[in-house]
Design a protein around this motif. Structure first.
Motif, mmCIF file in Angstrom:
data_model
loop_
_atom_site.group_PDB
_atom_site.id
_atom_site.type_symbol
_atom_site.label_atom_id
_atom_site.label_comp_id
_atom_site.label_asym_id
_atom_site.label_seq_id
_atom_site.Cartn_x
_atom_site.Cartn_y
_atom_site.Cartn_z
ATOM 1 N N UNK A 102 26.629 -2.124 42.762
ATOM 2 C CA UNK A 102 25.790 -2.978 43.604
ATOM 3 C C UNK A 102 26.373 -3.122 45.007
ATOM 4 N N UNK A 103 27.698 -3.204 45.105
ATOM 5 C CA UNK A 103 28.320 -3.259 46.434
ATOM 6 C C UNK A 103 28.115 -1.957 47.198
ATOM 7 N N UNK A 115 24.630 -2.087 48.548
ATOM 8 C CA UNK A 115 24.573 -2.955 49.726
ATOM 9 C C UNK A 115 25.129 -2.238 50.956
ATOM 10 N N UNK A 116 26.212 -1.494 50.785
ATOM 11 C CA UNK A 116 26.807 -0.763 51.904
ATOM 12 C C UNK A 116 25.854 0.308 52.423
ATOM 13 N N UNK A 117 25.226 1.029 51.506
ATOM 14 C CA UNK A 117 24.282 2.063 51.929
ATOM 15 C C UNK A 117 23.078 1.463 52.659
ATOM 16 N N UNK A 118 22.596 0.321 52.175
ATOM 17 C CA UNK A 118 21.484 -0.352 52.858
ATOM 18 C C UNK A 118 21.882 -0.780 54.268
ATOM 19 N N UNK A 119 23.082 -1.319 54.408
ATOM 20 C CA UNK A 119 23.521 -1.771 55.733
ATOM 21 C C UNK A 119 23.719 -0.599 56.684
ATOM 22 N N UNK A 120 24.247 0.520 56.170
ATOM 23 C CA UNK A 120 24.396 1.692 57.030
ATOM 24 C C UNK A 120 23.044 2.246 57.452
ATOM 25 N N UNK A 121 22.067 2.208 56.551
ATOM 26 C CA UNK A 121 20.745 2.711 56.927
ATOM 27 C C UNK A 121 20.095 1.789 57.962
ATOM 28 N N UNK A 139 14.921 -4.069 53.235
ATOM 29 C CA UNK A 139 16.212 -3.407 53.044
ATOM 30 C C UNK A 139 17.350 -4.408 53.264
ATOM 31 N N UNK A 140 17.202 -5.273 54.251
ATOM 32 C CA UNK A 140 18.223 -6.303 54.485
ATOM 33 C C UNK A 140 18.297 -7.277 53.316
ATOM 34 N N UNK A 141 17.149 -7.630 52.735
ATOM 35 C CA UNK A 141 17.133 -8.518 51.569
ATOM 36 C C UNK A 141 17.816 -7.865 50.381
ATOM 37 N N UNK A 142 17.563 -6.594 50.158
ATOM 38 C CA UNK A 142 18.226 -5.863 49.068
ATOM 39 C C UNK A 142 19.733 -5.815 49.319
ATOM 40 N N UNK A 143 20.135 -5.616 50.567
ATOM 41 C CA UNK A 143 21.562 -5.560 50.895
ATOM 42 C C UNK A 143 22.249 -6.886 50.606
ATOM 43 N N UNK A 154 21.194 -9.420 48.561
ATOM 44 C CA UNK A 154 21.165 -9.758 47.128
ATOM 45 C C UNK A 154 22.123 -8.892 46.325
ATOM 46 N N UNK A 155 22.133 -7.597 46.584
ATOM 47 C CA UNK A 155 23.038 -6.728 45.831
ATOM 48 C C UNK A 155 24.490 -6.967 46.238
ATOM 49 N N UNK A 156 24.726 -7.322 47.477
ATOM 50 C CA UNK A 156 26.097 -7.630 47.897
ATOM 51 C C UNK A 156 26.631 -8.889 47.239
ATOM 52 N N UNK A 157 25.810 -9.922 47.176
ATOM 53 C CA UNK A 157 26.250 -11.172 46.538
ATOM 54 C C UNK A 157 26.442 -10.984 45.037
ATOM 55 N N UNK A 158 25.476 -10.341 44.397
ATOM 56 C CA UNK A 158 25.602 -10.109 42.955
ATOM 57 C C UNK A 158 26.749 -9.179 42.620
ATOM 58 N N UNK A 159 26.917 -8.137 43.408
ATOM 59 C CA UNK A 159 28.006 -7.200 43.171
ATOM 60 C C UNK A 159 29.371 -7.838 43.356
ATOM 61 N N UNK A 160 29.499 -8.681 44.373
ATOM 62 C CA UNK A 160 30.787 -9.357 44.590
ATOM 63 C C UNK A 160 31.101 -10.297 43.433
ATOM 64 N N UNK A 161 30.098 -11.010 42.937
ATOM 65 C CA UNK A 161 30.322 -11.915 41.806
ATOM 66 C C UNK A 161 30.753 -11.141 40.563
ATOM 67 N N UNK A 162 30.122 -10.006 40.315
ATOM 68 C CA UNK A 162 30.477 -9.221 39.132
ATOM 69 C C UNK A 162 31.850 -8.578 39.269
ATOM 70 N N UNK A 163 32.191 -8.122 40.466
ATOM 71 C CA UNK A 163 33.501 -7.488 40.649
ATOM 72 C C UNK A 163 34.626 -8.520 40.531
ATOM 73 N N UNK A 164 34.460 -9.674 41.147
ATOM 74 C CA UNK A 164 35.537 -10.666 41.152
ATOM 75 C C UNK A 164 35.644 -11.442 39.850
ATOM 76 N N UNK A 165 34.528 -11.760 39.207
ATOM 77 C CA UNK A 165 34.561 -12.583 38.001
ATOM 78 C C UNK A 165 34.533 -11.773 36.713
ATOM 79 N N UNK A 166 33.914 -10.611 36.730
ATOM 80 C CA UNK A 166 33.854 -9.793 35.526
ATOM 81 C C UNK A 166 32.953 -10.399 34.469
ATOM 82 N N UNK A 167 33.356 -10.297 33.205
ATOM 83 C CA UNK A 167 32.506 -10.767 32.113
ATOM 84 C C UNK A 167 32.432 -12.281 32.033
#
Length: 92
Positions: free
Chosen positions: A20-21, A24-30, A49-53, A55-68
């Motif tokens: 997801x991160x 988000x990076x690909x959306x921001x680069x585009x 595209x900004x909304x997808x960036x 939402x996916x950035x926030x969700x991806x950061x939560x999943x990476x930092x918190x895990x299960x």
């Protein structure tokens, strides 16, 4: 048959967050590549595209930092009850 362990689930959740991160990076680069004139108004597609960036950035950061632990139940301190039953929690 081998049972999947919690560690395997944690790794899969964190990898999903990393994906997801990456999205988000690909959306921001585009978005940066498409903006030729900074004074122009963004189109509806660019706003989506900004909304997808975001939402996916926030969700991806939560999943990476918190895990299960994102999916584990949490108790409500106002009720002073255990999430798995009706037994009152001990006062601290």
């Amino acid at each position: 048959m081998k049972q999947p362990s919690l560690h395997d689930f944690d790794v899969k959740v964190r990898l999903g967050g990393a994906a997801l991160l990456l999205l988000a990076t690909l959306c921001l680069f585009s978005l940066c590549a498409n903006r030729g004139n900074p004074d122009a108004q963004p189109s509806a597609f660019e706003l989506c595209v900004a909304l997808v960036a975001v939402c996916s950035g926030c969700g991806g950061a939560a999943l990476v930092f918190e895990g299960r632990s994102v999916f584990e139940p949490a108790s409500d301190p106002r009720t002073r009850r255990n999430v798995h039953g009706n037994e009152p929690r001990e006062n601290r």
